[in-house]
Design a protein around this motif. Sequence first.
Motif, PDB file in Angstrom:
ATOM      1  N   VAL A  39       5.226  10.591   7.628  1.00 54.26           N
ATOM      2  CA  VAL A  39       3.960  11.317   7.565  1.00 54.26           C
ATOM      3  C   VAL A  39       2.836   9.845   7.008  1.00 54.26           C
ATOM      4  N   VAL A  40       1.850   9.820   7.714  1.00 55.73           N
ATOM      5  CA  VAL A  40       0.561   8.967   7.117  1.00 55.73           C
ATOM      6  C   VAL A  40      -0.422   9.802   6.787  1.00 55.73           C
ATOM      7  N   VAL A  41      -0.733   9.357   5.491  1.00 53.86           N
ATOM      8  CA  VAL A  41      -2.313  10.244   5.058  1.00 53.86           C
ATOM      9  C   VAL A  41      -3.211   9.204   4.895  1.00 53.86           C
ATOM     10  N   HIS A  42      -4.321   9.073   5.571  1.00 55.77           N
ATOM     11  CA  HIS A  42      -5.205   7.852   5.887  1.00 55.77           C
ATOM     12  C   HIS A  42      -6.367   8.329   6.238  1.00 55.77           C
ATOM     13  N   SER A  84       3.579   0.936  -4.929  1.00 53.85           N
ATOM     14  CA  SER A  84       2.017   1.340  -5.046  1.00 53.85           C
ATOM     15  C   SER A  84       1.358   0.003  -5.242  1.00 53.85           C
ATOM     16  N   CYS A  85       0.378  -0.115  -4.563  1.00 58.62           N
ATOM     17  CA  CYS A  85      -0.515  -1.462  -4.840  1.00 58.62           C
ATOM     18  C   CYS A  85      -2.092  -1.128  -4.315  1.00 58.62           C
ATOM     19  N   LEU A  86      -2.914  -1.974  -4.526  1.00 61.03           N
ATOM     20  CA  LEU A  86      -4.167  -2.099  -3.978  1.00 61.03           C
ATOM     21  C   LEU A  86      -4.041  -2.983  -2.571  1.00 61.03           C
ATOM     22  N   ALA A 105      -6.206   2.034  -2.007  1.00 60.04           N
ATOM     23  CA  ALA A 105      -4.841   2.261  -3.049  1.00 60.04           C
ATOM     24  C   ALA A 105      -4.100   3.096  -2.177  1.00 60.04           C
ATOM     25  N   VAL A 106      -2.898   2.198  -2.089  1.00 56.80           N
ATOM     26  CA  VAL A 106      -1.767   2.623  -1.206  1.00 56.80           C
ATOM     27  C   VAL A 106      -0.376   2.752  -1.808  1.00 56.80           C
ATOM     28  N   THR A 107       0.060   3.837  -1.401  1.00 57.82           N
ATOM     29  CA  THR A 107       1.281   4.432  -1.951  1.00 57.82           C
ATOM     30  C   THR A 107       2.363   4.354  -0.577  1.00 57.82           C
ATOM     31  N   ARG A 108       3.533   3.655  -0.631  1.00 58.06           N
ATOM     32  CA  ARG A 108       4.272   3.739   0.537  1.00 58.06           C
ATOM     33  C   ARG A 108       5.874   4.153  -0.138  1.00 58.06           C
ATOM     34  N   GLN A 124       0.387   6.641   2.118  1.00 55.31           N
ATOM     35  CA  GLN A 124      -0.791   7.245   1.979  1.00 55.31           C
ATOM     36  C   GLN A 124      -1.805   6.019   1.374  1.00 55.31           C
ATOM     37  N   MET A 125      -2.918   6.099   2.251  1.00 55.16           N
ATOM     38  CA  MET A 125      -4.033   5.098   1.623  1.00 55.16           C
ATOM     39  C   MET A 125      -5.364   5.704   1.402  1.00 55.16           C
ATOM     40  N   ALA A 126      -5.706   5.629   0.224  1.00 56.82           N
ATOM     41  CA  ALA A 126      -7.110   6.096  -0.218  1.00 56.82           C
ATOM     42  C   ALA A 126      -8.201   5.063  -0.256  1.00 56.82           C
ATOM     43  N   ARG A 127      -8.965   5.136   0.490  1.00 60.76           N
ATOM     44  CA  ARG A 127     -10.297   4.219   0.533  1.00 60.76           C
ATOM     45  C   ARG A 127     -10.870   4.077  -0.702  1.00 60.76           C
TER      46      ARG A 127
END
Length: 132
Positions: A39-42, A84-86, A105-108, A124-127
């Motif tokens: 699942v990709v949340v973006h 987790s990363c930017l 801000a990304v979580t894989r 998950q990628m939160a702009r």
Amino acid sequence: MTTALIPATVEEAESAWLAAQTATDAQERQRALLHPECVVVHAAVGHQHGVDDFLGYASRLGRTSQVDTYDVTVRRFGDTAVVSCLQEMRIAFVPELTPFVIQAAVTRVWVTDERGGWRLAHLQMARRLPPG
């Protein structure tokens, strides 16, 4: 995907994922790394996509020319790893113009598959707004 191509470590999986985003065959490379139930949340509106919908969406955006990651943390929990990363991506929404910079801000979440390799199970990628 053959067994030889399945990343044996989380670090190899991360490297392969980042390289896949800028490859000319990005969709095929990304698909090979995605768990079938990923699942990709973006996106700014918070799309929630499965593998096919995410890859279709990404292919319509334009070519990603560069991806850089900062402040990367990796936490392992048995056969699961959370990264987790930017992340900063340069995407050419219009090919003849300068690529647009998107920060997130990304979580894989990576899991081991039945062959012992690592597959991306959740992204998950939160702009974020670029600095300056």
